[in-house]
Design a protein around this motif. Structure first.
Motif, PDB file in Angstrom:
ATOM      1  N   LEU A 199       0.839  -1.099   0.020  1.00 43.77           N
ATOM      2  CA  LEU A 199       0.043  -0.040  -0.152  1.00 43.77           C
ATOM      3  C   LEU A 199       0.875   1.283  -0.087  1.00 43.77           C
ATOM      4  N   VAL A 200       1.774   1.306   0.949  1.00 41.71           N
ATOM      5  CA  VAL A 200       2.770   2.277   0.991  1.00 41.71           C
ATOM      6  C   VAL A 200       3.468   2.702  -0.391  1.00 41.71           C
ATOM      7  N   MET A 201       4.155   1.625  -0.819  1.00 49.74           N
ATOM      8  CA  MET A 201       4.731   1.912  -2.222  1.00 49.74           C
ATOM      9  C   MET A 201       3.835   2.428  -3.398  1.00 49.74           C
ATOM     10  N   THR A 202       2.666   1.865  -3.206  1.00 48.33           N
ATOM     11  CA  THR A 202       1.559   2.270  -4.340  1.00 48.33           C
ATOM     12  C   THR A 202       1.029   3.609  -4.245  1.00 48.33           C
ATOM     13  N   LEU A 203       0.960   4.056  -3.035  1.00 52.06           N
ATOM     14  CA  LEU A 203       0.792   5.483  -2.641  1.00 52.06           C
ATOM     15  C   LEU A 203       2.224   6.557  -3.098  1.00 52.06           C
ATOM     16  N   ALA A 204       3.276   5.972  -2.632  1.00 50.85           N
ATOM     17  CA  ALA A 204       4.294   7.076  -2.445  1.00 50.85           C
ATOM     18  C   ALA A 204       4.906   7.075  -3.944  1.00 50.85           C
ATOM     19  N   THR A 205       5.051   5.966  -4.481  1.00 55.35           N
ATOM     20  CA  THR A 205       5.876   5.908  -5.906  1.00 55.35           C
ATOM     21  C   THR A 205       5.257   6.163  -7.143  1.00 55.35           C
ATOM     22  N   SER A 206       3.925   6.712  -7.242  1.00 53.22           N
ATOM     23  CA  SER A 206       3.289   7.101  -8.346  1.00 53.22           C
ATOM     24  C   SER A 206       3.151   8.568  -8.670  1.00 53.22           C
ATOM     25  N   ASN A 207       3.610   8.622  -9.883  1.00 53.03           N
ATOM     26  CA  ASN A 207       3.573  10.058 -10.076  1.00 53.03           C
ATOM     27  C   ASN A 207       2.206  10.895 -10.207  1.00 53.03           C
ATOM     28  N   LYS A 208       1.300  10.241  -9.709  1.00 47.09           N
ATOM     29  CA  LYS A 208      -0.058  10.965  -9.263  1.00 47.09           C
ATOM     30  C   LYS A 208      -0.178  10.989  -7.733  1.00 47.09           C
ATOM     31  N   CYS A 209       0.836  10.663  -7.039  1.00 47.15           N
ATOM     32  CA  CYS A 209       0.800  10.955  -5.468  1.00 47.15           C
ATOM     33  C   CYS A 209       0.743  12.279  -5.069  1.00 47.15           C
ATOM     34  N   SER A 211      -0.101  15.287  -2.038  1.00 49.12           N
ATOM     35  CA  SER A 211       0.697  15.758  -0.542  1.00 49.12           C
ATOM     36  C   SER A 211      -0.398  14.921   0.349  1.00 49.12           C
ATOM     37  N   GLN A 212      -1.664  14.978   0.218  1.00 51.27           N
ATOM     38  CA  GLN A 212      -2.589  14.045   1.036  1.00 51.27           C
ATOM     39  C   GLN A 212      -1.969  12.494   1.290  1.00 51.27           C
ATOM     40  N   GLU A 213      -1.953  11.846   0.010  1.00 48.02           N
ATOM     41  CA  GLU A 213      -1.404  10.464  -0.062  1.00 48.02           C
ATOM     42  C   GLU A 213      -0.056  10.163   0.699  1.00 48.02           C
ATOM     43  N   GLY A 214       1.016  11.501   0.205  1.00 53.78           N
ATOM     44  CA  GLY A 214       2.064  11.065   0.682  1.00 53.78           C
ATOM     45  C   GLY A 214       2.279  11.183   1.943  1.00 53.78           C
ATOM     46  N   ALA A 215       1.523  12.148   2.871  1.00 53.41           N
ATOM     47  CA  ALA A 215       1.262  12.088   4.241  1.00 53.41           C
ATOM     48  C   ALA A 215       0.853  10.856   4.993  1.00 53.41           C
ATOM     49  N   GLU A 216      -0.242  10.240   4.300  1.00 57.17           N
ATOM     50  CA  GLU A 216      -0.784   9.072   4.654  1.00 57.17           C
ATOM     51  C   GLU A 216       0.174   7.864   4.570  1.00 57.17           C
ATOM     52  N   ALA A 217       1.097   7.980   3.581  1.00 57.98           N
ATOM     53  CA  ALA A 217       2.126   6.686   3.358  1.00 57.98           C
ATOM     54  C   ALA A 217       3.006   6.772   4.263  1.00 57.98           C
ATOM     55  N   VAL A 218       3.814   7.878   4.925  1.00 57.26           N
ATOM     56  CA  VAL A 218       4.418   8.406   5.774  1.00 57.26           C
ATOM     57  C   VAL A 218       3.840   7.908   7.296  1.00 57.26           C
ATOM     58  N   ARG A 219       2.617   8.160   7.391  1.00 57.97           N
ATOM     59  CA  ARG A 219       1.945   7.741   8.596  1.00 57.97           C
ATOM     60  C   ARG A 219       2.083   6.244   8.829  1.00 57.97           C
ATOM     61  N   ILE A 220       1.688   5.680   7.536  1.00 58.50           N
ATOM     62  CA  ILE A 220       1.374   4.133   7.795  1.00 58.50           C
ATOM     63  C   ILE A 220       2.765   3.320   7.776  1.00 58.50           C
ATOM     64  N   ALA A 221       3.502   3.800   7.143  1.00 56.50           N
ATOM     65  CA  ALA A 221       4.917   3.221   6.984  1.00 56.50           C
ATOM     66  C   ALA A 221       5.494   3.594   8.501  1.00 56.50           C
ATOM     67  N   LEU A 237       9.201   3.276   3.837  1.00 56.45           N
ATOM     68  CA  LEU A 237       9.136   4.346   4.399  1.00 56.45           C
ATOM     69  C   LEU A 237      10.099   5.457   3.907  1.00 56.45           C
ATOM     70  N   GLY A 238      10.993   4.931   3.268  1.00 59.06           N
ATOM     71  CA  GLY A 238      11.972   5.839   2.605  1.00 59.06           C
ATOM     72  C   GLY A 238      11.483   6.366   1.563  1.00 59.06           C
ATOM     73  N   CYS A 239      10.774   5.653   0.565  1.00 59.17           N
ATOM     74  CA  CYS A 239       9.852   6.206  -0.431  1.00 59.17           C
ATOM     75  C   CYS A 239       8.859   7.342  -0.047  1.00 59.17           C
ATOM     76  N   ALA A 240       8.127   6.979   0.983  1.00 57.14           N
ATOM     77  CA  ALA A 240       7.181   7.747   1.453  1.00 57.14           C
ATOM     78  C   ALA A 240       7.757   9.183   1.882  1.00 57.14           C
ATOM     79  N   TYR A 241       8.918   9.280   2.658  1.00 55.23           N
ATOM     80  CA  TYR A 241       9.630  10.302   3.121  1.00 55.23           C
ATOM     81  C   TYR A 241       9.988  11.159   1.864  1.00 55.23           C
ATOM     82  N   ALA A 242      10.421  10.466   0.841  1.00 52.79           N
ATOM     83  CA  ALA A 242      10.876  11.087  -0.467  1.00 52.79           C
ATOM     84  C   ALA A 242       9.814  11.747  -1.341  1.00 52.79           C
TER      85      ALA A 242
END
Length: 291
Positions: A199-209, A211-221, A237-242
């Motif tokens: 889930l986190v990688m799908t949220l964070a590594t998309s070119n459609k990510c 800011s809300q999804e990025g924050a969600e990814a960080v929180r979950i990871a 987590l690293g991908c979410a931070y980035a």
């Protein structure tokens, strides 16, 4: 084990008196049971020299060769089995698994479908087929297989995770993320971190990510990493931070993940994470090719 050792002795005595195919086959099977795999392979090959159409010997030899890591040769013997017995669903299934390991997904899919035709109720095989279909960029077929599983086993996390991935890849991101979130909620404790990382990688590594999804990814990871610091979770987590512009933190957890993967001798995983970290060092997020 003792009964197999006794059988081995009897089969050897039999071969000393008469060199027949069935004794080589039986001896090979008994040797395999006690872990004497090279010798087992030798006798099973003797059996096939005498009777090349012996499907049982082909199947048993394929199993031994698989355990020895000789996958291409094992696949050849399983192909002989399914050519002689096209209705043998178990052989089709095992051949599909071998072909998947040999990185020939198109052929694996064919044999998985043949196996399912013989056992329509094999949910685990449908799930495996769906995953290979996604890898092969045949998302529409994967979606159909996932829906078939969900009609029989509602809420299955594997089906939901694969379905979510497939939907995201064809552009239906919002629905795909709903299924991925549900997969995390439904997953048992022993696999929850796997679905969380997905889930986190799908949220964070998309070119459609967003800011809300990025924050969600960080929180979950971050929550997942507090419970289990594994290389996949730290990589996620690293991908979410980035994705949220926190590149220093991304590099730090990414390098920790690389060290952990290297200690576990997971060279392939370490190489993948290192690719992500190189992006972070250049102050840019990692964007997955299929996103």
């Amino acid at each position: 084990k003792g009964e197999f050792e006794a059988a081995i002795t009897q089969f050897r005595l039999g071969l000393a008196q008469k060199n027949v195919s069935v004794l080589h086959m039986n001896l090979g099977g008994a040797l395999a049971q006690v872990g004497r795999l090279p010798e087992a392979a030798t006798h099973l090959k003797h059996a096939l020299t005498a009777n090349p159409n012996n499907s049982v010997a082909h199947y048993n030899l394929a199993e031994v060769l698989t355990r020895l890591g000789q996958l291409p040769e094992a696949a050849r013997h399983l192909k002989s089995v399914v050519e002689a017995n096209p209705q043998d669903g178990i052989a089709h299934r095992d051949l599909g698994r071998l072909l998947e390991r040999l990185n020939t997904p198109k052929d694996a899919i064919k044999h998985y479908r043949a196996a399912i035709a013989q056992n329509d109720a094999d949910i685990e095989l449908r799930l495996r087929l769906a995953r290979v279909l996604v890898v092969s960029k045949r998302e529409a077929e994967a979606i159909r297989e996932c829906h078939e599983v969900l009609t029989r086993r509602g809420g299955d996390p594997q089906a939901l995770g694969t379905l979510g991935t497939a939907l995201c890849r064809i552009g239906n991101r919002s629905e795909g993320l709903v299924h991925l979130r549900t997969a995390v909620m439904n997953a048992p404790s022993q696999t929850k971190s796997d679905f969380t990382a997905l889930l986190v990688m799908t949220l964070a590594t998309s070119n459609k990510c967003t800011s809300q999804e990025g924050a969600e990814a960080v929180r979950i990871a971050r929550q997942a990493s507090n419970a289990s610091r594994t290389p996949p979770i730290l990589d996620a987590l690293g991908c979410a931070y980035a994705a949220t512009g926190r590149y220093q933190e991304a590099v730090a957890v990414g390098e920790e993940a690389i060290r952990m993967a290297e200690r576990a001798r997971a060279k392939g995983m370490a190489a993948v994470i290192r690719e992500h970290v190189e992006c972070f060092k250049q102050s840019r997020p990692y964007i997955a090719p299929d996103h």
